[in-house]
Design a protein around this motif. Structure first.
Motif, PDB file in Angstrom:
ATOM      1  N   ALA A 182      22.048 -14.647  24.461  1.00  0.00           N
ATOM      2  CA  ALA A 182      20.880 -13.787  24.654  1.00  0.00           C
ATOM      3  C   ALA A 182      20.160 -13.531  23.333  1.00  0.00           C
ATOM      4  O   ALA A 182      18.928 -13.560  23.275  1.00  0.00           O
ATOM      5  N   GLN A 183      20.922 -13.281  22.267  1.00  0.00           N
ATOM      6  CA  GLN A 183      20.312 -12.984  20.973  1.00  0.00           C
ATOM      7  C   GLN A 183      19.555 -14.182  20.418  1.00  0.00           C
ATOM      8  O   GLN A 183      18.497 -14.033  19.821  1.00  0.00           O
ATOM      9  N   ASP A 184      20.077 -15.392  20.627  1.00  0.00           N
ATOM     10  CA  ASP A 184      19.453 -16.583  20.053  1.00  0.00           C
ATOM     11  C   ASP A 184      18.391 -17.197  20.951  1.00  0.00           C
ATOM     12  O   ASP A 184      17.448 -17.809  20.456  1.00  0.00           O
ATOM     13  N   THR A 185      18.515 -17.041  22.274  1.00  0.00           N
ATOM     14  CA  THR A 185      17.603 -17.731  23.188  1.00  0.00           C
ATOM     15  C   THR A 185      16.751 -16.791  24.034  1.00  0.00           C
ATOM     16  O   THR A 185      15.761 -17.229  24.613  1.00  0.00           O
ATOM     17  N   GLY A 186      17.159 -15.538  24.163  1.00  0.00           N
ATOM     18  CA  GLY A 186      16.457 -14.606  25.031  1.00  0.00           C
ATOM     19  C   GLY A 186      16.801 -14.757  26.500  1.00  0.00           C
ATOM     20  O   GLY A 186      16.241 -14.061  27.346  1.00  0.00           O
ATOM     21  N   VAL A 187      17.735 -15.648  26.833  1.00  0.00           N
ATOM     22  CA  VAL A 187      18.155 -15.837  28.219  1.00  0.00           C
ATOM     23  C   VAL A 187      18.929 -14.603  28.679  1.00  0.00           C
ATOM     24  O   VAL A 187      19.808 -14.114  27.969  1.00  0.00           O
ATOM     25  N   LEU A 188      18.582 -14.106  29.854  1.00  0.00           N
ATOM     26  CA  LEU A 188      19.238 -12.930  30.430  1.00  0.00           C
ATOM     27  C   LEU A 188      20.106 -13.361  31.607  1.00  0.00           C
ATOM     28  O   LEU A 188      19.811 -14.351  32.275  1.00  0.00           O
ATOM     29  N   TYR A 189      21.149 -12.565  31.889  1.00  0.00           N
ATOM     30  CA  TYR A 189      22.105 -12.933  32.925  1.00  0.00           C
ATOM     31  C   TYR A 189      22.626 -11.697  33.642  1.00  0.00           C
ATOM     32  O   TYR A 189      22.877 -10.670  33.019  1.00  0.00           O
ATOM     33  N   TRP A 190      22.763 -11.814  34.960  1.00  0.00           N
ATOM     34  CA  TRP A 190      23.435 -10.821  35.788  1.00  0.00           C
ATOM     35  C   TRP A 190      24.387 -11.542  36.724  1.00  0.00           C
ATOM     36  O   TRP A 190      24.117 -12.662  37.149  1.00  0.00           O
ATOM     37  N   LYS A 191      25.479 -10.883  37.066  1.00  0.00           N
ATOM     38  CA  LYS A 191      26.395 -11.390  38.094  1.00  0.00           C
ATOM     39  C   LYS A 191      26.257 -10.480  39.304  1.00  0.00           C
ATOM     40  O   LYS A 191      26.471  -9.272  39.201  1.00  0.00           O
ATOM     41  N   LEU A 192      25.868 -11.057  40.438  1.00  0.00           N
ATOM     42  CA  LEU A 192      25.699 -10.331  41.688  1.00  0.00           C
ATOM     43  C   LEU A 192      26.536 -11.012  42.761  1.00  0.00           C
ATOM     44  O   LEU A 192      26.894 -12.176  42.635  1.00  0.00           O
ATOM     45  N   SER A 193      26.767 -10.308  43.835  1.00  0.00           N
ATOM     46  CA  SER A 193      27.443 -10.910  44.972  1.00  0.00           C
ATOM     47  C   SER A 193      26.393 -11.449  45.938  1.00  0.00           C
ATOM     48  O   SER A 193      25.595 -10.661  46.469  1.00  0.00           O
ATOM     49  N   PRO A 194      26.372 -12.762  46.183  1.00  0.00           N
ATOM     50  CA  PRO A 194      25.404 -13.289  47.152  1.00  0.00           C
ATOM     51  C   PRO A 194      25.570 -12.676  48.544  1.00  0.00           C
ATOM     52  O   PRO A 194      24.613 -12.577  49.297  1.00  0.00           O
ATOM     53  N   GLU A 195      26.779 -12.252  48.867  1.00  0.00           N
ATOM     54  CA  GLU A 195      27.050 -11.689  50.192  1.00  0.00           C
ATOM     55  C   GLU A 195      26.573 -10.250  50.331  1.00  0.00           C
ATOM     56  O   GLU A 195      26.182  -9.823  51.416  1.00  0.00           O
ATOM     57  N   THR A 196      26.613  -9.470  49.247  1.00  0.00           N
ATOM     58  CA  THR A 196      26.318  -8.032  49.374  1.00  0.00           C
ATOM     59  C   THR A 196      25.118  -7.556  48.551  1.00  0.00           C
ATOM     60  O   THR A 196      24.751  -6.383  48.654  1.00  0.00           O
ATOM     61  N   CYS A 197      24.502  -8.421  47.760  1.00  0.00           N
ATOM     62  CA  CYS A 197      23.440  -7.954  46.845  1.00  0.00           C
ATOM     63  C   CYS A 197      22.240  -7.380  47.574  1.00  0.00           C
ATOM     64  O   CYS A 197      21.559  -6.497  47.045  1.00  0.00           O
ATOM     65  N   GLU A 198      21.963  -7.847  48.784  1.00  0.00           N
ATOM     66  CA  GLU A 198      20.834  -7.295  49.543  1.00  0.00           C
ATOM     67  C   GLU A 198      21.186  -5.896  50.047  1.00  0.00           C
ATOM     68  O   GLU A 198      20.393  -4.968  49.931  1.00  0.00           O
ATOM     69  N   SER A 199      22.397  -5.733  50.588  1.00  0.00           N
ATOM     70  CA  SER A 199      22.780  -4.443  51.171  1.00  0.00           C
ATOM     71  C   SER A 199      23.148  -3.392  50.126  1.00  0.00           C
ATOM     72  O   SER A 199      22.930  -2.200  50.345  1.00  0.00           O
TER      73      SER A 199
END
Length: 181
Positions: A32-49
């Protein structure tokens, strides 16, 4: 957790991992510091609910989304499309991908113009900043299903390298020199 590493210079099958010898991994913070790429880990099954995806969409202003399946069976003109995804390019907007199924690799250039390979699997939400040189390929499983997110109307226009004189690239390089602060 997402894995990221510096790539070797091999021209072998782009779908292989392409580790250096010895392998050189990066932490999320280093990337992130060198490229500015951001990341999150979510659950594909529950992220909507559970509201986790909606919170990111709201916080970052993502108002449009669709889903793409990339595989020989699902994507028309598969070979041509995969080849175009692997051409080094930039976009004038962020590239946001949330992996629902399957896996693949996003390759990004660091500040020294070296390739970093980012492995994405279900639950990985990756944001590539506007102006970063990057490319995408599947891994040897040849399948990914991902949600694409956008601010406003979708813009998919790739600008192949060299694109150093484009405003998005110049702004990215300035932000990179300031460690994305």
């Amino acid at each position: 957790m997402v894995r990221a590493w510096y790539m070797d210079e091999s021209q072998d099958d782009q779908r292989l991992e392409h580790h250096r010898t010895p392998p050189k991994f990066l932490s999320l913070e280093e990337m992130a510091q060198d490229t500015g790429v951001l990341y999150w880990k979510l659950s594909p099954e529950t992220c909507e609910s559970d509201g986790s995806l909606d919170k990111i969409k709201s916080d970052r202003g993502y108002t449009y989304s669709d889903v793409i399946c990339v595989s020989p069976e699902k994507l028309p003109n598969y070979e041509t499309k995969l080849k175009s995804f692997f051409e080094e390019h930039i976009h004038t907007d962020e590239e946001i991908r949330f992996v629902l199924e399957g896996s693949g690799y996003f390759d990004v250039r660091d500040s020294a113009d070296q390739w970093i390979r980012i492995e994405v699997v279900p639950g990985d939400l990756l944001v590539l900043p506007a102006g970063i040189y990057h490319r995408f390929t599947l891994d040897v499983k040849n399948y990914i299903k991902a949600m694409r997110l956008f601010v406003g109307e979708p813009v998919w226009t790739p600008h192949n390298r060299p694109a150093d004189n484009m405003e998005a690239r110049r702004e990215y390089v300035t932000r990179q020199k300031n460690n994305f602060k």
